[in-house]
Enzyme design. Sequence first.
Site, PDB file in Angstrom:
ATOM      1  CB  THR A  25      -0.879   0.043   1.274  1.00 42.24           C
ATOM      2  OG1 THR A  25      -1.557  -1.195   1.387  1.00 42.24           O
ATOM      3  CG2 THR A  25      -1.869   1.182   1.231  1.00 42.24           C
TER       4      THR A  25
ATOM      5  CB  CYS B 151      -5.717  -7.740   1.927  1.00 42.98           C
ATOM      6  SG  CYS B 151      -6.781  -8.659   0.794  1.00 42.98           S
ATOM      7  CG  PHE B 152      -1.226 -10.193   4.031  1.00 42.16           C
ATOM      8  CD1 PHE B 152      -1.107 -10.758   5.276  1.00 42.16           C
ATOM      9  CD2 PHE B 152      -1.988 -10.823   3.073  1.00 42.16           C
ATOM     10  CE1 PHE B 152      -1.737 -11.943   5.567  1.00 42.16           C
ATOM     11  CE2 PHE B 152      -2.628 -12.017   3.359  1.00 42.16           C
ATOM     12  CZ  PHE B 152      -2.507 -12.585   4.600  1.00 42.16           C
ATOM     13  CB  CYS B 153      -0.266  -3.409   3.771  1.00 43.15           C
ATOM     14  SG  CYS B 153      -0.644  -2.931   5.426  1.00 43.15           S
ATOM     15  CG  ASN B 154       0.515  -6.687  -1.912  1.00 46.75           C
ATOM     16  OD1 ASN B 154      -0.142  -6.449  -2.923  1.00 46.75           O
ATOM     17  ND2 ASN B 154       1.774  -7.060  -1.947  1.00 46.75           N
TER      18      ASN B 154
END
Length: 699
Positions: A107, A376-379
């Site tokens: 992100t 979503c793991f900053c992705n």
Amino acid sequence: MWITYLDHAGSALFPESLLKAFTDDLRNNVYGNPHSQNISSKLTYDTIEHVRYRILKHFHTTAEDYTIIFTSGCTAALKLVAEAFPWIPEGTNQSSSRFCYLTDSHTSVVGMRGITASMNVLSVPVKPKEILLSEENKLPAEVQNCTTPHLFSYPAQSNFSGTKYPLSWIQDIKSGKLCPIKISGKWFVLLDAASYVSTSPLDLGVHQADFIPISFYKIFGFPTGLGALLVNNRIAPFLRKTYFGGGTAAAYLTGEDFYFPKKSMAERFEDGTVSFLDIIALKHGFDVLEKLTGGMEKIKQHTFTLAHYTYTVLCTLKYANGAPVVRIYSNTDFSNPDAQGPIINFNVLDEHGEVIGFSQVDKMASLYNIHVRTGCFCNTGACQMHLGLSNEDIQRNLQAGHVCGDDIDLVDGHPTGSVRISFGYMSSFEDAQTFLNFIISTRLSKLDSKNLFQPSVTKLTTESVPDDRSSFNCADKSSPIPHISDRELRNNLSAMKTTVNWQPLDSEAESISTSTAISKTAVPTCRRATGPITVTKIYLYPIKSCSAFEVTKWPVGNQGLLYDRNWMVVNQNGVCMTQKQEPRLCLVNPSIDLKKNVMVIQAEGMDPISVSLGENTGKEAMMCESKVCSHRVKTYDCGETLASWFSMFLGRPCRLIQQCSDMKNRSRQKNAEGTLSFLKIFVISHLVNITHMDFIPTI
Ligand SMILES: *Cc1c(COP(=O)(O)O)cnc(C)c1O
């Protein structure tokens, strides 16, 4: 109870010896503000310079080629690039710049487009397969007449799947052999190495990216809130700066627009005073890491072996009907440590192939004291790519109330995210096995009513991957990694060890019953029911996470059952303790006598102790604010006697606090953006406590 920590991609864990070396250093030296001229300041300045060389050496380069700009983290470094890159905007008579980024980016990279947009620069997302395709038909190196600068950003390792993207892209893109998009101009490369460098060596002598942002806690676990931007000196002189903070100016006038920056690139971009003690901690980070592991190449092999083993076993797990137990999201088959990092991303499936929501897996894992990361793991890009979510799906999920980082794991049966486990240098083979046993015992043994499946699973885990195990065992004996880091880690985590066996089911029961006690008993009308409902039992939990107190009838106050979860036990930092962290809480039995206006607390081996039910009588009226289940509550401290009683019983410093009845100001607070300097905040809270105590007369 051991913690199986499998979120090294979120943060590494620091070894105890790092803290010790660091605090010894601080005890023996006086470090002043590096901008002053006195002797202690000079020492700071020189030590920081020394650390810069150390970082450069770690990445196999020198001050001739790279400049180190300290920042608060990788995110701040990315933001700096977006602000300082010599973009040429749309609408001038030169051709304009592009900001290109791989869709499998964090992100914090995608967010750079907010800055470029405000500068009238177009951004272009590029899918990994588009680059890989054009890699197949590379162009001859081109001599460009057009000098318009473009920036391409990609992660050296995806923080979602652990995919390592080729470092050869750097040279190919810079030379014009590989074009992220068709446009003439000069390409610069931003290599987001935050995830990659935590477990892999990076040789900037060979792979000369122009910008490399990193966060140090991902490598060492400590310090947090410190990162760096490594800038190639070929682009450094062209970077722009608008703001100028303390320490960056060679000269300026307050009354006129006259500002001259310092000559050194680092000083020019490090606004204000750098986090100088944290920078000094880095020196010890590098020393300790080297001593414990033998270097990054060893870490890479060690962590990859663990991931490969875990991946191989996970792939073989099948339900009795042959259906796989997990779906792994990966671009590789975990055969090559140069293409795959020690991260495994997956969803757990049921025997019909339906995804089991990540929140459920997360909760189950925490019952086993396994710490994973979910969501979503900053992705979002990687999440969409691997889970097959369309742009519309993401927008629809938002409408359905799902936001990044929450626990809405399924929308219409489709997963909104997944589960990620990741290994670090202190991970051990036991960690991998504990995790696999968790998956096997929660998924496979339960369904196995006829006991047919269990033996075959055991067979799978021991027989199908003998090579990995034995090779790892060899490593265990010959390489220094597992021994030393294990010992270190044990020391490190010994504070979390408890003497009582933790019973997951009890804790589960506790958390379920506390949350449903009210709706089942006191407020039965909330439930949709066909006939009349009879309340048969009422359980109170006067002290949060302690034993229940059974009554036959009970007054209801404006917040539910009177005195239910009115007290809680907090640790030395004032943070509420739960049974998951402190299982012995369940052995504490509170009971309330309304007539006598007291709560009596009992526990085996302890004299009973009583607390008056009234607020603020005989107690120190020390008000503090706490957060419980994301609600802010006002509390009173119940005093030294009770604090000693609980500290004695639980074997660690803690206090009893009582909730204030004024609950009107409940408010939810949003988490701050990015990664907070969480260790620093702890330190601050200790400092505040110390100064506080200095002023409180001892009774
Ligand atoms: C962690 C991470 C970041 C962001 O780092 P912060 O420390 O949160 O600023 C960026 N990119 C990648 C690939 C990461 O893994």
